[in-house]
Scaffold this motif. Structure first.
Motif, PDB file in Angstrom:
ATOM      1  N   GLY A 249     -44.898   8.927  10.533  1.00  0.00           N
ATOM      2  CA  GLY A 249     -44.073   7.809  10.068  1.00  0.00           C
ATOM      3  C   GLY A 249     -43.767   6.839  11.193  1.00  0.00           C
ATOM      4  N   HIS A 250     -43.405   7.380  12.361  1.00  0.00           N
ATOM      5  CA  HIS A 250     -43.172   6.527  13.532  1.00  0.00           C
ATOM      6  C   HIS A 250     -44.425   5.714  13.854  1.00  0.00           C
ATOM      7  N   LYS A 251     -45.547   6.393  13.914  1.00  0.00           N
ATOM      8  CA  LYS A 251     -46.799   5.731  14.301  1.00  0.00           C
ATOM      9  C   LYS A 251     -47.079   4.504  13.444  1.00  0.00           C
ATOM     10  N   HIS A 252     -47.010   4.676  12.143  1.00  0.00           N
ATOM     11  CA  HIS A 252     -47.443   3.589  11.266  1.00  0.00           C
ATOM     12  C   HIS A 252     -46.353   2.546  11.044  1.00  0.00           C
ATOM     13  N   ALA A 253     -45.092   2.952  11.088  1.00  0.00           N
ATOM     14  CA  ALA A 253     -44.020   1.950  10.998  1.00  0.00           C
ATOM     15  C   ALA A 253     -43.990   1.080  12.245  1.00  0.00           C
ATOM     16  N   ILE A 254     -44.135   1.702  13.401  1.00  0.00           N
ATOM     17  CA  ILE A 254     -44.109   0.942  14.656  1.00  0.00           C
ATOM     18  C   ILE A 254     -45.226  -0.096  14.680  1.00  0.00           C
ATOM     19  N   ARG A 255     -46.391   0.274  14.193  1.00  0.00           N
ATOM     20  CA  ARG A 255     -47.528  -0.646  14.243  1.00  0.00           C
ATOM     21  C   ARG A 255     -47.278  -1.937  13.474  1.00  0.00           C
ATOM     22  N   VAL A 256     -46.515  -1.860  12.393  1.00  0.00           N
ATOM     23  CA  VAL A 256     -46.238  -3.093  11.644  1.00  0.00           C
ATOM     24  C   VAL A 256     -44.944  -3.759  12.087  1.00  0.00           C
ATOM     25  N   MET A 257     -43.989  -2.998  12.646  1.00  0.00           N
ATOM     26  CA  MET A 257     -42.711  -3.566  13.069  1.00  0.00           C
ATOM     27  C   MET A 257     -42.784  -4.285  14.413  1.00  0.00           C
ATOM     28  N   ARG A 258     -43.652  -3.812  15.301  1.00  0.00           N
ATOM     29  CA  ARG A 258     -43.673  -4.350  16.670  1.00  0.00           C
ATOM     30  C   ARG A 258     -44.199  -5.792  16.685  1.00  0.00           C
ATOM     31  N   PRO A 259     -43.946  -6.522  17.784  1.00  0.00           N
ATOM     32  CA  PRO A 259     -44.461  -7.891  17.876  1.00  0.00           C
ATOM     33  C   PRO A 259     -45.968  -7.931  17.635  1.00  0.00           C
ATOM     34  N   GLY A 260     -46.403  -8.851  16.796  1.00  0.00           N
ATOM     35  CA  GLY A 260     -47.807  -8.973  16.450  1.00  0.00           C
ATOM     36  C   GLY A 260     -48.215  -8.140  15.257  1.00  0.00           C
ATOM     37  N   GLY A 261     -47.319  -7.264  14.784  1.00  0.00           N
ATOM     38  CA  GLY A 261     -47.620  -6.455  13.611  1.00  0.00           C
ATOM     39  C   GLY A 261     -47.476  -7.244  12.330  1.00  0.00           C
ATOM     40  N   ALA A 262     -47.800  -6.596  11.216  1.00  0.00           N
ATOM     41  CA  ALA A 262     -47.777  -7.289   9.927  1.00  0.00           C
ATOM     42  C   ALA A 262     -46.379  -7.756   9.552  1.00  0.00           C
ATOM     43  N   SER A 263     -45.353  -7.054  10.023  1.00  0.00           N
ATOM     44  CA  SER A 263     -43.971  -7.493   9.832  1.00  0.00           C
ATOM     45  C   SER A 263     -43.480  -8.182  11.098  1.00  0.00           C
ATOM     46  N   GLY A 264     -43.587  -7.481  12.227  1.00  0.00           N
ATOM     47  CA  GLY A 264     -43.479  -8.116  13.535  1.00  0.00           C
ATOM     48  C   GLY A 264     -42.115  -8.550  13.997  1.00  0.00           C
ATOM     49  N   ARG A 265     -41.042  -8.021  13.396  1.00  0.00           N
ATOM     50  CA  ARG A 265     -39.724  -8.490  13.824  1.00  0.00           C
ATOM     51  C   ARG A 265     -38.790  -7.343  14.202  1.00  0.00           C
ATOM     52  N   GLY A 266     -39.384  -6.220  14.622  1.00  0.00           N
ATOM     53  CA  GLY A 266     -38.564  -5.073  15.005  1.00  0.00           C
ATOM     54  C   GLY A 266     -38.011  -4.372  13.789  1.00  0.00           C
ATOM     55  N   GLY A 267     -37.039  -3.524  14.023  1.00  0.00           N
ATOM     56  CA  GLY A 267     -36.437  -2.816  12.901  1.00  0.00           C
ATOM     57  C   GLY A 267     -35.678  -1.588  13.335  1.00  0.00           C
ATOM     58  N   SER A 268     -35.399  -0.740  12.360  1.00  0.00           N
ATOM     59  CA  SER A 268     -34.612   0.474  12.580  1.00  0.00           C
ATOM     60  C   SER A 268     -35.340   1.654  11.959  1.00  0.00           C
ATOM     61  N   ILE A 269     -35.525   2.710  12.756  1.00  0.00           N
ATOM     62  CA  ILE A 269     -36.086   3.959  12.248  1.00  0.00           C
ATOM     63  C   ILE A 269     -34.978   5.000  12.260  1.00  0.00           C
ATOM     64  N   ILE A 270     -34.765   5.610  11.103  1.00  0.00           N
ATOM     65  CA  ILE A 270     -33.695   6.599  10.939  1.00  0.00           C
ATOM     66  C   ILE A 270     -34.336   7.925  10.576  1.00  0.00           C
ATOM     67  N   ASN A 271     -34.183   8.900  11.451  1.00  0.00           N
ATOM     68  CA  ASN A 271     -34.748  10.224  11.226  1.00  0.00           C
ATOM     69  C   ASN A 271     -33.668  11.162  10.707  1.00  0.00           C
ATOM     70  N   ILE A 272     -33.923  11.789   9.562  1.00  0.00           N
ATOM     71  CA  ILE A 272     -32.953  12.737   9.026  1.00  0.00           C
ATOM     72  C   ILE A 272     -33.213  14.099   9.664  1.00  0.00           C
ATOM     73  N   SER A 273     -32.356  14.446  10.599  1.00  0.00           N
ATOM     74  CA  SER A 273     -32.402  15.766  11.229  1.00  0.00           C
ATOM     75  C   SER A 273     -31.476  16.681  10.438  1.00  0.00           C
ATOM     76  N   SER A 274     -30.637  17.445  11.114  1.00  0.00           N
ATOM     77  CA  SER A 274     -29.754  18.380  10.404  1.00  0.00           C
ATOM     78  C   SER A 274     -28.737  18.942  11.382  1.00  0.00           C
ATOM     79  N   VAL A 275     -27.607  19.379  10.849  1.00  0.00           N
ATOM     80  CA  VAL A 275     -26.664  20.126  11.670  1.00  0.00           C
ATOM     81  C   VAL A 275     -27.320  21.398  12.191  1.00  0.00           C
ATOM     82  N   ALA A 276     -28.382  21.839  11.512  1.00  0.00           N
ATOM     83  CA  ALA A 276     -29.122  23.030  11.968  1.00  0.00           C
ATOM     84  C   ALA A 276     -29.842  22.778  13.278  1.00  0.00           C
ATOM     85  N   ALA A 277     -29.930  21.534  13.725  1.00  0.00           N
ATOM     86  CA  ALA A 277     -30.483  21.220  15.041  1.00  0.00           C
ATOM     87  C   ALA A 277     -29.424  21.322  16.131  1.00  0.00           C
ATOM     88  N   LEU A 278     -28.177  21.505  15.732  1.00  0.00           N
ATOM     89  CA  LEU A 278     -27.063  21.505  16.681  1.00  0.00           C
ATOM     90  C   LEU A 278     -26.390  22.864  16.820  1.00  0.00           C
TER      91      LEU A 278
END
Length: 257
Positions: free
Chosen positions: A112-141
């Motif tokens: 998900g990171h790989k393909h979202a970054i490719r379109v969000m980064r400068p020069g990408g199909a969207s190209g204006r940055g953005g926000s990636i939100i990863n759903i982890s868990s309290v089980a990681a803590l």
């Protein structure tokens, strides 16, 4: 007190985003449920399309990102939510089951990171940055019996988020990355967990499991999808424009006890 029908966290996030005016692409391996949520959003006047998506399949990620660009012309937010859970003693782990969980929970998020970054980064199909939100868990803590494999996968998401935030910042992509850490939420997966603990012999019956579980929360209740969705809205919005690489814990106080 918040009470809701126990649909998934992803559906709750999608509906909340649509409620505040976002145009949403829902993806899932379950076509009927995904289409149902998209239709529910549209019935309320929101914008939503559904794309069948196995997060362990890279070509599906390419199609999902293309669906966002094709439908709305841009991709500003990615919520990496897809995950499965196993409740099993580590001595009894099945290798194939473990591989499946890690592929979906960890590899899927990395793709998900790989393909979202490719379109969000400068020069990408969207190209204006953005926000990636990863759903982890309290089980990681914190540790929990029977959740070793699941905790390992969510711990990976926790550190992926930090590493990705540093990388995106260094490359000046204008992409923020953060992790959300829910405790057990009233969803199909969350409702399954007490029964799993009974099967492992941690509790004698389902009532005892549910009472013990609820007693862990200082706020006196378990979570609902809206609790997580509201936090995701914050991380997606300009209200968190100076927030990246953080772990936002939404757990009713469970992890502080």
């Amino acid at each position: 007190m918040r009470t809701e029908q126990p649909w998934g966290i992803g559906a709750g996030i999608a509906e909340r985003f649509a409620d505040i005016g976002a145009s949403v692409v829902l993806t899932d391996v379950n076509k009927s449920k995904g289409q149902e949520v998209a239709a529910r959003i549209r019935a309320k006047g929101g914008k939503a399309v559904f794309q069948a998506h196995d997060v362990a399949n890279e070509s599906h990620w390419e199609a999902a990102v293309a669906a966002a660009i094709g439908s709305y012309g841009q991709l500003d937010v990615l919520v990496n939510n897809a995950a499965i859970e196993q409740t099993v003693w580590l001595a009894d782990v099945d290798f194939a089951d473990m591989q499946k969980l890690l592929t979906i929970n960890v590899s899927g998020a990395i793709l998900g990171h790989k393909h979202a970054i490719r379109v969000m980064r400068p020069g990408g199909a969207s190209g204006r940055g953005g926000s990636i939100i990863n759903i982890s868990s309290v089980a990681a803590l914190i540790g929990a019996p029977g959740l070793g494999v699941y905790s390992a996968s969510k711990g990976a998401i926790r550190l992926l988020s930090k590493a990705a935030a540093v990388e995106r910042g260094a490359l000046k992509y204008g992409i923020r990355v953060n992790a959300l850490h829910p405790a057990f939420v009233q969803t199909e997966m969350g409702e399954k967990l007490p029964g799993d603990f009974v099967s492992l012999g941690v509790f004698p019956d389902i009532d005892a499991a549910r009472k013990a579980h609820t007693a862990l929360y200082p706020q006196g209740r378990t979570g609902v999808p809206r609790d997580i969705a509201d936090a995701a809205v914050f991380l997606a919005s300009d209200m968190s424009s100076w927030v990246t690489g953080t772990e936002l814990v939404v757990d009713g106080g469970l992890s502080i006890c």
